[in-house]
Design a protein around this motif. Structure first.
Motif, mmCIF file in Angstrom:
data_model
loop_
_atom_site.group_PDB
_atom_site.id
_atom_site.type_symbol
_atom_site.label_atom_id
_atom_site.label_comp_id
_atom_site.label_asym_id
_atom_site.label_seq_id
_atom_site.Cartn_x
_atom_site.Cartn_y
_atom_site.Cartn_z
ATOM 1 N N ARG A 261 0.895 -1.245 -0.040
ATOM 2 C CA ARG A 261 0.052 0.018 0.052
ATOM 3 C C ARG A 261 0.800 1.202 0.064
ATOM 4 N NH1 ARG A 261 -2.490 -1.719 4.786
ATOM 5 N NH2 ARG A 261 -2.093 0.521 5.486
ATOM 6 N N ASP B 141 0.733 4.084 1.455
ATOM 7 C CA ASP B 141 0.967 4.473 2.793
ATOM 8 C C ASP B 141 1.976 3.709 3.699
ATOM 9 O OD1 ASP B 141 -1.150 2.804 2.962
ATOM 10 O OD2 ASP B 141 -1.763 3.368 4.595
ATOM 11 N N VAL B 142 2.062 2.727 3.249
ATOM 12 C CA VAL B 142 3.281 1.586 3.931
ATOM 13 C C VAL B 142 4.567 1.468 3.342
ATOM 14 C CG1 VAL B 142 3.428 -0.676 4.549
ATOM 15 C CG2 VAL B 142 1.159 0.103 4.785
ATOM 16 N N GLU C 12 5.797 3.517 -0.109
ATOM 17 C CA GLU C 12 5.414 4.125 -1.448
ATOM 18 C C GLU C 12 6.231 3.681 -2.600
ATOM 19 O OE1 GLU C 12 5.482 8.820 -2.918
ATOM 20 O OE2 GLU C 12 5.928 8.414 -0.665
ATOM 21 N N TYR D 211 4.941 0.679 -3.869
ATOM 22 C CA TYR D 211 3.804 0.693 -4.659
ATOM 23 C C TYR D 211 3.886 1.182 -5.898
ATOM 24 C CZ TYR D 211 -0.728 3.124 -5.860
ATOM 25 O OH TYR D 211 -1.873 3.200 -6.380
#
Length: 327
Positions: A61, A63-64, A66, A69
């Motif tokens: 994710r 927010d976990v 970047e 992702y």
């Protein structure tokens, strides 16, 4: 796995499985994330596939992780670009399925739902219409035919020697881990329980443990007292390997000999009493037991190589315009 080498299509039945998570896709369709020979790779399709990846890999994710992702999203886009190239080649080769073929596959997925209403809800969760979904079925079938006609014939067959050599080289990894079959009784205690509530729960469990060690039927006690869903099966959890249970529970289960009942074990779920029913030691798997799986794995790799070799010159000639990140 690098998207270039992935011989995968839209897994249609998975995309619309009843438990599929809702995904946040952009509404600006037909905004394109890329164009392949002038044909758009839609942002909505990219976002749908990204959400599917995140559903099984939440550690990616934004927010976990970047950086992870962004890398994953670009790989998914490359995968969709490859699909578009294969679809275009399939159309040139006249491999598009007939309407009847599309309807058969469409019906297979629709039949997995208890009603038309549930099917339509699943479509809506994925920001799809029946028309769009039929198009996805058409694309998947076309790509599948391209693989069968153009890629598969160039994939070298896997020999028995290759299977045997792989087995010998990876023998230390081809093992069946130690397994334990256990039953348990659980009295739940929530993290925010008071000291008094914890004391009462532990006293109740001690009473149950005394009955079990006194010769009472463990399955009967589990059915009567356990607050775990396994109570319906007399507390039987079946066989499990290390890493499948929380550590305090696992440590006791793998230490006790078969037939022995544990003392009270505390975990994040509450208090347990464990009965180990059986143990199966770590076992070296024989070639005849894993040969089929090895052959399938090696065959997949050869298909990936064949796909990459077939796709490379076509992709080099294609006009590919990446729009992702452009205003």
């Amino acid at each position: 796995k690098n998207a270039l080498f992935a011989i995968v299509f839209f897994v249609l039945a998975v995309i619309l499985s009843p438990g599929s998570p809702a995904c946040a896709v952009e509404k600006e369709e037909p905004t394109a994330a890329a164009k392949v020979n002038g044909e758009p790779v839609l942002m909505s399709d990219l976002n749908r596939e990204v959400q599917r990846v995140l559903a099984s890999n939440p550690a990616l994710r934004p927010d976990v992780n970047e950086i992870g992702y962004v890398k994953m999203r670009r790989e998914v886009l490359d995968y969709l670009i490859n699909q578009e190239i294969m679809f275009q080649e399939g159309k040139k080769l006249g491999l598009e399925p007939q309407d009847a073929e599309i309807e058969v596959e469409f019906a297979k997925v629709r039949q997995r739902f208890p009603s038309q209403d549930e099917f339509e809800k699943a479509l809506k969760r994925q920001d799809l219409t029946e028309k769009k979904y039929r198009m996805l079925v058409k694309r998947a079938l076309t790509i599948q035919k391209v693989v069968e006609v153009r890629v598969k014939p160039n994939a070298k067959p896997v020999t028995d020697k290759e299977v045997s050599d792989f087995y010998e080289a990876n023998k230390d990894k081809l093992v069946e881990p130690e397994k334990v079959r256990a039953s348990h009784i659980l009295i739940k205690v929530s993290p925010d329980s008071s000291d008094q509530e914890k004391t009462e729960a532990k006293e109740k469990m001690q009473t149950i443990l005394d009955k079990a060690k006194g010769g009472a039927d463990f399955a009967g006690l589990a059915k009567e007292y356990s607050q775990c869903p396994s109570a319906q099966q007399g507390g039987d959890l079946g066989y499990f390997t290390r890493g499948q249970m929380v550590k305090p529970f696992e440590d006791v289960a793998f230490t006790l000999p078969p037939g022995q009942i544990s003392e009270i074990v505390e975990t994040q779920f509450g208090y347990h009493v464990i009965l180990v029913r059986d143990k199966q030691p770590k076992k070296q798997l024989k070639l005849e037991e894993v040969g089929k799986r090895i052959k399938e794995s090696l065959s997949d790799k050869k298909m990936s190589v064949a796909l990459a070799e077939w796709l490379k010159p076509i992709k080099e000639k294609a006009s590919i315009n990446i729009l992702l990140g452009k205003s």
